[in-house]
Each structure stands twice: as C-alpha cells, then as structure tokens.
Write a protein that holds these residues in place. Sequence first.
Motif, PDB file in Angstrom:
ATOM      1  N   ALA A  45       0.822  -1.209   0.000  1.00  0.00           N
ATOM      2  CA  ALA A  45       0.000   0.000   0.000  1.00  0.00           C
ATOM      3  C   ALA A  45       0.859   1.263   0.000  1.00  0.00           C
ATOM      4  N   LEU A  46       2.177   1.106   0.131  1.00  0.00           N
ATOM      5  CA  LEU A  46       3.077   2.247   0.210  1.00  0.00           C
ATOM      6  C   LEU A  46       3.036   3.075  -1.080  1.00  0.00           C
ATOM      7  N   THR A  47       2.646   4.340  -0.944  1.00  0.00           N
ATOM      8  CA  THR A  47       2.542   5.235  -2.096  1.00  0.00           C
ATOM      9  C   THR A  47       3.538   6.382  -2.033  1.00  0.00           C
ATOM     10  N   ARG A  48       4.042   6.704  -0.857  1.00  0.00           N
ATOM     11  CA  ARG A  48       4.870   7.901  -0.710  1.00  0.00           C
ATOM     12  C   ARG A  48       6.005   7.667   0.285  1.00  0.00           C
ATOM     13  N   ILE A  49       7.226   7.993  -0.146  1.00  0.00           N
ATOM     14  CA  ILE A  49       8.386   8.024   0.740  1.00  0.00           C
ATOM     15  C   ILE A  49       8.864   9.470   0.736  1.00  0.00           C
ATOM     16  N   SER A  50       8.725  10.140   1.858  1.00  0.00           N
ATOM     17  CA  SER A  50       9.007  11.571   1.944  1.00  0.00           C
ATOM     18  C   SER A  50      10.509  11.863   1.994  1.00  0.00           C
ATOM     19  N   SER A  51      10.836  13.130   1.886  1.00  0.00           N
ATOM     20  CA  SER A  51      12.223  13.584   1.927  1.00  0.00           C
ATOM     21  C   SER A  51      12.912  13.109   3.201  1.00  0.00           C
ATOM     22  N   ASN A  52      14.156  12.706   3.053  1.00  0.00           N
ATOM     23  CA  ASN A  52      15.002  12.282   4.179  1.00  0.00           C
ATOM     24  C   ASN A  52      14.483  11.062   4.933  1.00  0.00           C
ATOM     25  N   ALA A  53      13.537  10.332   4.389  1.00  0.00           N
ATOM     26  CA  ALA A  53      12.922   9.209   5.098  1.00  0.00           C
ATOM     27  C   ALA A  53      13.947   8.184   5.583  1.00  0.00           C
ATOM     28  N   PHE A  54      14.917   7.851   4.746  1.00  0.00           N
ATOM     29  CA  PHE A  54      15.961   6.881   5.109  1.00  0.00           C
ATOM     30  C   PHE A  54      17.338   7.538   5.025  1.00  0.00           C
ATOM     31  N   TYR A  55      17.419   8.800   5.370  1.00  0.00           N
ATOM     32  CA  TYR A  55      18.656   9.577   5.315  1.00  0.00           C
ATOM     33  C   TYR A  55      19.700   8.914   6.200  1.00  0.00           C
ATOM     34  N   ASN A  56      20.842   8.560   5.612  1.00  0.00           N
ATOM     35  CA  ASN A  56      21.931   7.880   6.324  1.00  0.00           C
ATOM     36  C   ASN A  56      21.483   6.618   7.050  1.00  0.00           C
ATOM     37  N   VAL A  83      21.457  -3.147  -4.012  1.00  0.00           N
ATOM     38  CA  VAL A  83      20.671  -3.539  -5.175  1.00  0.00           C
ATOM     39  C   VAL A  83      19.402  -2.684  -5.193  1.00  0.00           C
ATOM     40  N   LEU A  84      19.077  -2.139  -6.364  1.00  0.00           N
ATOM     41  CA  LEU A  84      17.870  -1.348  -6.543  1.00  0.00           C
ATOM     42  C   LEU A  84      17.035  -1.980  -7.638  1.00  0.00           C
ATOM     43  N   ASN A  85      15.764  -2.233  -7.346  1.00  0.00           N
ATOM     44  CA  ASN A  85      14.851  -2.797  -8.328  1.00  0.00           C
ATOM     45  C   ASN A  85      13.653  -1.861  -8.453  1.00  0.00           C
ATOM     46  N   ILE A  86      13.544  -1.186  -9.594  1.00  0.00           N
ATOM     47  CA  ILE A  86      12.409  -0.289  -9.832  1.00  0.00           C
ATOM     48  C   ILE A  86      11.672  -0.691 -11.099  1.00  0.00           C
ATOM     49  N   ASP A  87      11.643  -1.995 -11.375  1.00  0.00           N
ATOM     50  CA  ASP A  87      11.010  -2.481 -12.597  1.00  0.00           C
ATOM     51  C   ASP A  87       9.582  -1.995 -12.764  1.00  0.00           C
ATOM     52  N   GLU A  88       8.826  -2.000 -11.701  1.00  0.00           N
ATOM     53  CA  GLU A  88       7.433  -1.569 -11.787  1.00  0.00           C
ATOM     54  C   GLU A  88       7.154  -0.607 -10.654  1.00  0.00           C
ATOM     55  N   CYS A  89       6.759   0.610 -11.005  1.00  0.00           N
ATOM     56  CA  CYS A  89       6.392   1.576  -9.982  1.00  0.00           C
ATOM     57  C   CYS A  89       5.490   2.629 -10.598  1.00  0.00           C
ATOM     58  N   GLY A  90       4.834   3.390  -9.754  1.00  0.00           N
ATOM     59  CA  GLY A  90       3.942   4.433 -10.230  1.00  0.00           C
ATOM     60  C   GLY A  90       4.629   5.779 -10.375  1.00  0.00           C
ATOM     61  N   LEU A  91       5.938   5.815 -10.208  1.00  0.00           N
ATOM     62  CA  LEU A  91       6.675   7.067 -10.318  1.00  0.00           C
ATOM     63  C   LEU A  91       6.724   7.550 -11.760  1.00  0.00           C
ATOM     64  N   THR A  92       6.706   8.874 -11.929  1.00  0.00           N
ATOM     65  CA  THR A  92       6.907   9.446 -13.265  1.00  0.00           C
ATOM     66  C   THR A  92       8.191  10.256 -13.323  1.00  0.00           C
ATOM     67  N   LYS A 146       4.656  -1.147  -7.149  1.00  0.00           N
ATOM     68  CA  LYS A 146       3.939  -0.532  -8.263  1.00  0.00           C
ATOM     69  C   LYS A 146       3.050   0.613  -7.822  1.00  0.00           C
ATOM     70  N   ASN A 147       2.704   0.691  -6.550  1.00  0.00           N
ATOM     71  CA  ASN A 147       1.863   1.775  -6.054  1.00  0.00           C
ATOM     72  C   ASN A 147       2.650   3.018  -5.648  1.00  0.00           C
ATOM     73  N   LEU A 148       3.977   2.912  -5.599  1.00  0.00           N
ATOM     74  CA  LEU A 148       4.802   4.037  -5.175  1.00  0.00           C
ATOM     75  C   LEU A 148       4.746   5.151  -6.218  1.00  0.00           C
TER      76      LEU A 148
END
Length: 164
Positions: free
Chosen positions: A45-56, A88-97, A68-70
Amino acid sequence: MLSFSSKRSAWQSQIEIPLGVVNQIGDGAFAYTGGDGLTFQFNSALTRISSNAFYNAIYDGAMIKTTKNLTYLGSYSFYQDKHKTSCVLNIDECGLTSFSSSIFYNIAFSNDLILPSNITSVGENFNMNGCFKSVYIPSTTKTLKNNCFGSSSSSAVSNFYLNY
C-alpha cells in the motif's frame, strides 16, 4: 514485519514494509537508523516516501525494491553521507513518473539501472557519487538534470544505453 526504533542510532536487522499496512513514510522517519536490508513488498500500500525518510540509514549490501503503487520519492530519501557499496535497486514496476534530487546520493549499486518507461525526468544528483553497472534510459525519459549520474570517483557508471 515493520521494525522501528525511536533511537536515532538504532540498528534493525531488517526493515520490511508489509503489505497493506503503511501507505506513507514521513520526513526523516528512519533517518540515521540502519539494517541489513530494506524491503518494500510488491503490491504494498506504500505510495509515498518523503524527503530524508531513510537519510543515512542504508548499509552496504541493502536491497531496495519499489512497489507498483509508489508514486512519490522525496529528495534525499535515501541520501548517504558515506559511500555505500554492493546495494541492489529494483524499480522495474512503480507508479513514479520522475525522480527527485539526490534520492540515491553516494550509493553504489551492484546491478544495472533500467528506468521504466513511465519515468520522464531524473532529478539533479539522483545518484551523484554512486554508480550502477549500466544505465538504460528509455526514449520516454525527456529530462536528465545536472549531475544526475555524476561522479567524482572512478567507480562511476560504465555504460549508458539511450532509447532502449
């Protein structure tokens, strides 16, 4: 299981955002924490990761997989002061533009980055001082902002593939 500690220097063995539980991660929510892994379950259900959410808060070897809902990744959401390797980064499917500025600053990924066709813009310093093995940019990506893949190190991106 979602694990979180209010202590700024907390170590989590695994940070997992479970299905249907969390729809937004606020500014600085996990800043200065860390762990062996970071997982967003597909179809979460995660749609939004705000600024600095995982900073350092990312450690060597972390896996970041978007869902896919992000639809929003804030600036500096995964920013690192010290260079991180083998992630490793996997962004194969997401709602980002688009990607905001400095999202993955100072993170070296051990895989290729294949931008999905829905990504039309990549922000400044997106992966500054980090690297991917190769970067595949589709014809639908129209804007690459300043230093989006810039690097001051010899471990920069080796290959760029445009209009794949």
